[in-house]
Design a protein around this motif. Structure first.
Motif, short mmCIF file in Angstrom:
data_model
loop_
_atom_site.label_atom_id
_atom_site.label_comp_id
_atom_site.label_asym_id
_atom_site.label_seq_id
_atom_site.Cartn_x
_atom_site.Cartn_y
_atom_site.Cartn_z
N GLY A 229 0.81 -1.20 0.00
CA GLY A 229 0.00 0.00 0.00
C GLY A 229 0.85 1.26 0.00
N CYS A 230 0.44 2.25 -0.79
CA CYS A 230 1.17 3.51 -0.87
C CYS A 230 0.21 4.63 -1.22
N ASN A 231 0.45 5.81 -0.67
CA ASN A 231 -0.38 6.98 -0.97
C ASN A 231 0.19 7.82 -2.10
N PHE A 232 1.32 7.41 -2.67
CA PHE A 232 1.89 8.07 -3.84
C PHE A 232 1.63 7.20 -5.07
N TYR A 233 1.83 7.80 -6.24
CA TYR A 233 1.75 7.04 -7.49
C TYR A 233 2.92 7.48 -8.37
N CYS A 234 4.07 6.90 -8.10
CA CYS A 234 5.27 7.18 -8.90
C CYS A 234 5.23 6.25 -10.11
N PRO A 235 5.07 6.77 -11.31
CA PRO A 235 4.88 5.89 -12.47
C PRO A 235 6.06 4.98 -12.75
N TYR A 236 7.23 5.35 -12.25
CA TYR A 236 8.44 4.56 -12.47
C TYR A 236 8.70 3.54 -11.36
N CYS A 237 7.82 3.44 -10.37
CA CYS A 237 8.04 2.57 -9.20
C CYS A 237 8.40 1.15 -9.62
N HIS A 238 9.46 0.60 -9.01
CA HIS A 238 9.91 -0.74 -9.38
C HIS A 238 9.31 -1.82 -8.47
N ASN A 239 8.41 -1.42 -7.56
CA ASN A 239 7.65 -2.39 -6.76
C ASN A 239 6.15 -2.19 -6.99
N PRO A 240 5.68 -2.34 -8.22
CA PRO A 240 4.28 -1.99 -8.52
C PRO A 240 3.27 -2.80 -7.72
N GLU A 241 3.61 -4.03 -7.35
CA GLU A 241 2.67 -4.87 -6.61
C GLU A 241 2.43 -4.36 -5.20
N LEU A 242 3.26 -3.42 -4.74
CA LEU A 242 3.12 -2.88 -3.39
C LEU A 242 2.37 -1.55 -3.36
N VAL A 243 2.00 -1.03 -4.51
CA VAL A 243 1.31 0.26 -4.57
C VAL A 243 -0.19 0.09 -4.39
N SER A 244 -0.78 -0.85 -5.08
CA SER A 244 -2.22 -1.07 -4.99
C SER A 244 -2.52 -2.54 -5.28
N GLY A 245 -3.76 -2.91 -5.07
CA GLY A 245 -4.14 -4.30 -5.32
C GLY A 245 -3.99 -5.15 -4.08
N PRO A 246 -4.20 -6.46 -4.22
CA PRO A 246 -4.14 -7.35 -3.06
C PRO A 246 -2.72 -7.51 -2.52
N VAL A 247 -2.64 -7.89 -1.26
CA VAL A 247 -1.34 -8.19 -0.66
C VAL A 247 -0.75 -9.40 -1.39
N SER B 141 3.14 16.95 -7.93
CA SER B 141 1.95 16.37 -8.57
C SER B 141 2.33 15.26 -9.54
N ARG B 142 3.58 15.22 -9.98
CA ARG B 142 4.03 14.19 -10.92
C ARG B 142 4.11 12.80 -10.28
N VAL B 143 4.12 12.74 -8.95
CA VAL B 143 4.27 11.44 -8.28
C VAL B 143 3.10 11.14 -7.35
N LEU B 144 1.97 11.83 -7.57
CA LEU B 144 0.81 11.65 -6.71
C LEU B 144 -0.39 11.18 -7.52
N PRO B 145 -1.32 10.45 -6.89
CA PRO B 145 -2.55 10.06 -7.59
C PRO B 145 -3.34 11.29 -8.02
N SER B 146 -4.05 11.16 -9.09
CA SER B 146 -4.88 12.27 -9.58
C SER B 146 -5.84 12.73 -8.50
N GLY B 147 -5.92 14.02 -8.31
CA GLY B 147 -6.83 14.58 -7.31
C GLY B 147 -6.21 14.81 -5.95
N THR B 148 -4.98 14.34 -5.73
CA THR B 148 -4.31 14.55 -4.46
C THR B 148 -3.79 15.99 -4.39
N ALA B 149 -4.00 16.64 -3.25
CA ALA B 149 -3.55 18.02 -3.07
C ALA B 149 -2.04 18.03 -2.81
N ALA B 150 -1.28 18.38 -3.82
CA ALA B 150 0.18 18.35 -3.71
C ALA B 150 0.67 19.31 -2.63
#
Length: 232
Positions: free
Chosen positions: A27-45, A128-137
Motif C-alpha cells: 500500500g502507498c499513498n503516492f503514485y510514482c509511475p516509475y516505481c519498481h515495486n508496482p505490486e506494493l502500490v495497490s491491489g491485493p497483498v 503532482s508528478r508522483v501523486l494520484p490524480s486529485g491529491t492536493a500536492a
C-alpha cells in the motif's frame, strides 16, 4: 491494518553499517509511475507475504546475527498499526530503519526510528508528478517539510534519497531542493532502472547518463550536503 509482510531475510546494503532483515508493507499513498515495486502500490497483498506472527518468530530466531530491521514498502507509515510492529521489533532488541516518502510527519515523530531513509521525489513545485490524480500536492509538500524538520532538527540519523528519473526530476530541480535539505546527514542518488515499472509506458524512458548524477552529487556537496551515488 498490516496483515502480512514481505521478507528479505538478510541484506548488507539496506541499513547502513548493519546486517538487516527487510520487511515490506503493501500500500502507498503516492503514485510514482516509475516505481519498481508496482505490486506494493495497490491491489491485493502479494501471496508470498507472511503473517506478522511468522515474521516476528523469524526475527526472534535470527536476532543474534541481525543488527537491525528495515521496514519499507509501499509506504510503511501509511498503516495505523505500524507502531505495533515497531514495538514488537524493539522488544526483540533490534534497531529499526524506516523507509518513507515523508508524508506522515506525526507518525515519524511518534515512532522515532533509529534510522530513516526519506525520499525526495523532485522539487516541491513538481510533486503532482508522483501523486494520484486529485491529491492536493500542497498538503503533501507541507508534510514533507515537517518531516525534514523532524529529521534534521531532532537529530534522528537519516539519509535523503532521490531516484533521478527523466521527466520527474532534472539537475536544475536541485537548485530548489538544496535549500530545503541543508543540514541533512547524507543524500543518496540512484539512477533510474526501467526494467520494471508501475506504469508500463515508463519502461520506454531511458535513464540519464552517469555524468548527470555526478553533476547533481557535486552540486549537493558544494552546498554542504554529503552526497553519494548508489552503484548497486
Amino acid at each position: 491494518m498490516i496483515t502480512r509482510l514481505g521478507l528479505i531475510k538478510t541484506s548488507l546494503i539496506d541499513y547502513p553499517g548493519k546486517v538487516a532483515a527487510v520487511l515490506f508493507t503493501a500500500g502507498c499513498n503516492f503514485y510514482c509511475p516509475y516505481c519498481h515495486n508496482p505490486e506494493l502500490v495497490s491491489g491485493p497483498v502479494p501471496e508470498d507475504f507472511l503473517s506478522m506472527e511468522d515474521i516476528l518468530r523469524f526475527l526472534e530466531k535470527r536476532r543474534p546475527v541481525l543488527g537491525g530491521v528495515v521496514i519499507t514498502g509501499g509506504e510503511p507509515l501509511l498503516h495505523p498499526d505500524i507502531g505495533v510492529l515497531t514495538g514488537a521489533i524493539r522488544d526483540l532488541g533490534l534497531e529499526i530503519k524506516i523507509d518513507t516518502n515523508g508524508s506522515f510527519p506525526a507518525k515519524l515523530e511518534q515512532l522515532r526510528p533509529d534510522f530513516v531513509a526519506m525520499d525526495i521525489k523532485t522539487s516541491f513545485s513538481n510533486y503532482s508528478r508522483v501523486l494520484p490524480s486529485g491529491t492536493a500536492a500542497e498538503q503533501i509538500v507541507r508534510k514533507i517539510r515537517e518531516s525534514l524538520k523532524i529529521l534534521i532538527g531532532n537529530g534522528i540519523p537519516h539519509q535523503l534519497r532521490t531516484t533521478i528519473v527523466p521527466g520527474i526530476v532534472a539537475e536544475e530541480d536541485f537548485d530548489m531542493i538544496i535549500p530545503e535539505v541543508r543540514g541533512a546527514d547524507s543524500y543518496l542518488l540512484s539512477g533510474y532502472r526501467n526494467q520494471r515499472t508501475l506504469d508500463s509506458s515508463w519502461a520506454e524512458v531511458d535513464p540519464y547518463p552517469a555524468e548527470v548524477l555526478e553533476g547533481i552529487a557535486e552540486k549537493l556537496r558544494l552546498a554542504g550536503v554529503p552526497a553519494q551515488i548508489r552503484t548497486n
